[in-house]
Design a protein around this motif. Structure first.
Motif, short mmCIF file in Angstrom:
data_model
loop_
_atom_site.label_atom_id
_atom_site.label_comp_id
_atom_site.label_asym_id
_atom_site.label_seq_id
_atom_site.Cartn_x
_atom_site.Cartn_y
_atom_site.Cartn_z
N GLN A 18 0.85 -1.19 0.00
CA GLN A 18 0.00 0.00 0.00
C GLN A 18 0.89 1.23 0.00
N PRO A 19 0.43 2.29 -0.62
CA PRO A 19 1.16 3.55 -0.49
C PRO A 19 1.15 4.01 0.97
N ASP A 20 2.16 4.79 1.36
CA ASP A 20 2.25 5.24 2.75
C ASP A 20 1.01 5.99 3.21
N ASP A 21 0.41 6.80 2.33
CA ASP A 21 -0.77 7.55 2.77
C ASP A 21 -1.94 6.63 3.09
N ALA A 22 -2.04 5.51 2.41
CA ALA A 22 -3.10 4.53 2.72
C ALA A 22 -2.82 3.84 4.06
N LYS A 23 -1.54 3.58 4.34
CA LYS A 23 -1.17 2.97 5.62
C LYS A 23 -1.48 3.94 6.77
N VAL A 24 -1.12 5.22 6.58
CA VAL A 24 -1.39 6.24 7.59
C VAL A 24 -2.89 6.32 7.86
N ALA A 25 -3.67 6.38 6.80
CA ALA A 25 -5.13 6.47 6.94
C ALA A 25 -5.68 5.26 7.68
N GLY A 26 -5.19 4.08 7.36
CA GLY A 26 -5.65 2.86 8.02
C GLY A 26 -5.34 2.86 9.51
N ILE A 27 -4.14 3.29 9.86
CA ILE A 27 -3.75 3.36 11.26
C ILE A 27 -4.64 4.36 12.01
N LEU A 28 -4.87 5.51 11.40
CA LEU A 28 -5.69 6.53 12.06
C LEU A 28 -7.13 6.07 12.25
N VAL A 29 -7.69 5.41 11.26
CA VAL A 29 -9.07 4.91 11.39
C VAL A 29 -9.15 3.90 12.53
N GLN A 30 -8.16 3.00 12.61
CA GLN A 30 -8.17 1.99 13.67
C GLN A 30 -8.00 2.63 15.05
N GLN A 31 -7.09 3.59 15.15
CA GLN A 31 -6.87 4.25 16.43
C GLN A 31 -8.07 5.08 16.85
N GLU A 32 -8.75 5.69 15.89
CA GLU A 32 -9.98 6.42 16.20
C GLU A 32 -11.02 5.48 16.80
N ALA A 33 -11.16 4.31 16.21
CA ALA A 33 -12.13 3.34 16.71
C ALA A 33 -11.75 2.83 18.10
N ASP A 34 -10.45 2.60 18.31
CA ASP A 34 -9.99 2.01 19.56
C ASP A 34 -9.86 3.02 20.70
N LEU A 35 -9.54 4.27 20.39
CA LEU A 35 -9.14 5.20 21.44
C LEU A 35 -9.96 6.49 21.52
N ALA A 36 -11.03 6.59 20.79
CA ALA A 36 -11.85 7.81 20.79
C ALA A 36 -12.22 8.21 22.21
N GLY A 37 -12.00 9.49 22.53
CA GLY A 37 -12.39 10.03 23.82
C GLY A 37 -11.47 9.70 24.97
N GLN A 38 -10.38 8.99 24.73
CA GLN A 38 -9.46 8.65 25.82
C GLN A 38 -8.42 9.75 26.02
N ASP A 39 -7.56 9.57 26.98
CA ASP A 39 -6.54 10.53 27.35
C ASP A 39 -5.59 10.81 26.18
#
Length: 81
Positions: A18-39
């Motif tokens: 995957q291009p790096d921008d797709a990897k970055v987007a994937g990581i951010l989407v996952q972290q948003e789902a896992d960590l939304a509203g946390q410290d």
């Protein structure tokens, strides 16, 4: 039957880089789902680790901005665990 040397020596994912921008987007989407509203500090640490694991270099300013944004999101069923 003789061995022709046709073996799979790498993970199958290596065939579909995957291009790096797709990897970055994937990581951010996952972290948003896992960590939304946390410290924010916890999110920043998690983002640093995830990007390091993926071999991606992201500036601290960029990481801090994403951590702040994710901390401000409404928690969901994944991030409340």
């Amino acid at each position: 039957m003789t061995d022709t040397g046709n073996t799979q020596n790498e993970p199958i994912q290596a065939q579909h880089d995957q291009p790096d921008d797709a990897k970055v987007a994937g990581i951010l989407v996952q972290q948003e789902a896992d960590l939304a509203g946390q410290d924010e500090a916890k999110i920043l640490d998690a983002l640093r680790q995830r990007f390091a694991d993926a071999g991606l270099s992201i500036s601290d300013d960029n990481l801090s901005g994403h951590a702040k944004r994710i901390a401000g999101l409404e928690p969901n069923s994944f991030s409340q665990k």
